[in-house]
Design a protein around this motif. Structure first.
Motif, short mmCIF file in Angstrom:
data_model
loop_
_atom_site.label_atom_id
_atom_site.label_comp_id
_atom_site.label_asym_id
_atom_site.label_seq_id
_atom_site.Cartn_x
_atom_site.Cartn_y
_atom_site.Cartn_z
N LYS A 272 0.88 -1.17 0.00
CA LYS A 272 0.00 0.00 0.00
C LYS A 272 0.91 1.22 0.00
CE LYS A 272 -3.95 2.29 2.13
NZ LYS A 272 -4.95 2.28 3.24
N GLY A 273 1.02 1.87 -1.14
CA GLY A 273 1.97 2.96 -1.27
C GLY A 273 3.38 2.42 -1.13
N LYS A 274 4.18 3.06 -0.28
CA LYS A 274 5.56 2.61 -0.06
C LYS A 274 5.66 1.55 1.03
CE LYS A 274 7.69 6.97 -1.54
NZ LYS A 274 8.59 8.08 -1.14
N ALA A 275 4.57 1.35 1.76
CA ALA A 275 4.58 0.36 2.84
C ALA A 275 4.24 -1.02 2.30
CB ALA A 275 3.58 0.76 3.92
N TYR A 276 4.75 -2.03 2.96
CA TYR A 276 4.45 -3.39 2.52
C TYR A 276 4.47 -4.36 3.69
CZ TYR A 276 9.57 -3.91 2.58
OH TYR A 276 10.88 -3.93 2.95
N VAL A 277 3.74 -5.44 3.51
CA VAL A 277 3.70 -6.54 4.46
C VAL A 277 4.37 -7.73 3.80
CG1 VAL A 277 2.20 -8.22 5.59
CG2 VAL A 277 1.62 -5.78 5.67
N ASP A 278 5.29 -8.37 4.52
CA ASP A 278 5.89 -9.61 4.05
C ASP A 278 5.05 -10.77 4.55
OD1 ASP A 278 8.01 -8.53 2.65
OD2 ASP A 278 9.38 -8.56 4.36
N LEU A 279 4.53 -11.55 3.61
CA LEU A 279 3.77 -12.75 3.95
C LEU A 279 4.74 -13.93 3.82
CD1 LEU A 279 0.90 -13.71 4.66
CD2 LEU A 279 0.47 -14.01 2.22
N ILE A 280 5.17 -14.46 4.95
CA ILE A 280 6.26 -15.42 4.99
C ILE A 280 5.74 -16.80 5.41
CG2 ILE A 280 8.43 -16.01 6.15
CD1 ILE A 280 8.91 -12.97 6.43
N PHE A 281 6.08 -17.80 4.62
CA PHE A 281 5.63 -19.16 4.93
C PHE A 281 6.81 -20.14 4.96
CE2 PHE A 281 4.76 -17.66 0.67
CZ PHE A 281 5.43 -18.55 -0.16
N GLY A 282 8.02 -19.63 4.88
CA GLY A 282 9.21 -20.46 4.96
C GLY A 282 10.41 -19.60 5.27
N SER A 283 11.57 -19.99 4.76
CA SER A 283 12.78 -19.20 4.94
C SER A 283 13.53 -19.19 3.62
CB SER A 283 13.66 -19.79 6.05
OG SER A 283 13.98 -21.14 5.78
N SER A 284 14.35 -18.19 3.43
CA SER A 284 15.04 -18.03 2.14
C SER A 284 15.95 -19.20 1.82
CB SER A 284 15.84 -16.73 2.13
OG SER A 284 16.82 -16.74 3.15
N ASN A 285 16.45 -19.89 2.85
CA ASN A 285 17.31 -21.05 2.60
C ASN A 285 16.54 -22.37 2.70
OD1 ASN A 285 16.96 -21.38 5.37
ND2 ASN A 285 18.99 -20.63 5.88
N LEU A 286 15.22 -22.27 2.90
CA LEU A 286 14.30 -23.41 2.86
C LEU A 286 14.47 -24.41 4.01
CD1 LEU A 286 14.41 -24.17 -0.99
CD2 LEU A 286 13.05 -22.48 0.25
N VAL A 287 15.13 -24.01 5.09
CA VAL A 287 15.34 -24.96 6.18
C VAL A 287 14.30 -24.83 7.29
CG1 VAL A 287 17.82 -25.02 5.74
CG2 VAL A 287 16.93 -23.48 7.50
N ALA A 288 13.45 -23.79 7.26
CA ALA A 288 12.51 -23.59 8.36
C ALA A 288 11.12 -23.22 7.85
CB ALA A 288 13.03 -22.52 9.32
N PRO A 289 10.41 -24.15 7.21
CA PRO A 289 9.04 -23.85 6.78
C PRO A 289 8.12 -23.64 7.97
CG PRO A 289 9.49 -26.20 6.56
CD PRO A 289 10.80 -25.54 6.91
#
Length: 249
Positions: A84-101
């Motif tokens: 929304k504009g410059k603000a954002y929400v990160d919707l996270i369902f895992g981790s970038s290295n895939l070790v912690a879903p």
């Protein structure tokens, strides 16, 4: 905890929370807001993290899209975004290295707090630490968050569960334990001595092992960008292996 609801970003975050709560989605608030909730500190955060299970993220994202928000699937392996504009929400369902879903287990030991005017769940201190241990890049290092969580909420950390979750990556946990001891020398007892002894014992036994023959760069579990050169130019295999695998000389 008190928050500046008048700022455009926080107003949007509160708006997003109302939507996911009204729709009865299963979610938790994590990141800096969760750290602040546990510690009582006021660390400034540039975004807002909502944790959910991988099977639930499409429903949540589609709801915001239907309401006219700009949405983006940044990486289908672990993260989507709501703007929304410059603000954002990160919707996270895992981790970038895939070790912690994010799984049902994350919701079994969560806590309820009030954030931006809403009663919401946040991960346990143990899982919050777990979500941050691999965030180590030139642009971001979450070691201070981990240190403050241990300092203020050490009694709430399930150290046995944390060690079990980090079993394959115990050396990463070992990075943070002496880091805390160095930062707070008068607070060393806040991390149980058995944990330090166990990690050091593993390190001592590792000294006796022969040198690994596969040339691998695990730095990409911390930062893909910072360690790309190791895979493209220095002859290392990626964490998951690949056609460029080779044995060390």
């Amino acid at each position: 905890m008190k928050n500046d609801l008048k700022s455009p970003a926080n107003s949007f975050y509160a708006e997003a929370l109302k939507i996911v709560k009204d729709e009865k989605f299963t979610f938790m608030v994590a990141g800096g807001f969760a750290v602040n909730a546990y510690t009582g500190l006021r660390r400034v955060t540039k975004d807002f993290d909502i944790f959910c299970k991988a099977g639930d993220y499409p429903k949540i994202l589609n709801k915001f899209t239907s309401l006219g928000y700009k949405t983006q699937v940044l990486d289908e392996r672990w993260i989507a975004k709501i703007f929304k504009g410059k603000a954002y929400v990160d919707l996270i369902f895992g981790s970038s290295n895939l070790v912690a879903p994010v799984t049902d287990d994350w919701f079994k030991d969560c806590h309820t707090v009030r954030i931006l005017g809403h009663e919401v769940k946040i991960p346990s201190v143990t899982d919050l630490i777990r979500s941050k241990v691999f965030i180590q890049s030139k642009d971001r290092f979450d070691g201070a968050d981990i240190a403050h969580l241990i300092l203020i909420r050490h009694q709430d950390v399930n150290w046995e569960r944390l060690l079990s979750a980090m079993e394959q990556y115990w050396e990463v946990l070992l990075i943070h334990v002496p880091n805390f001891r160095f930062i707070y020398p008068s607070e060393r007892e806040k991390i149980p001595s058995w944990l330090m002894r166990e990690l050091l014992s593993r390190l001592e036994h590792q000294f006796e092992l022969p040198t690994p023959k596969m040339k691998v760069c695990r730095g990409r579990m911390f930062s893909v960008a910072d360690y790309t050169v190791d895979v493209t130019e220095l002859g290392c295999a990626d964490v998951v292996g690949g056609e460029n695998e080779r044995k060390a000389g």
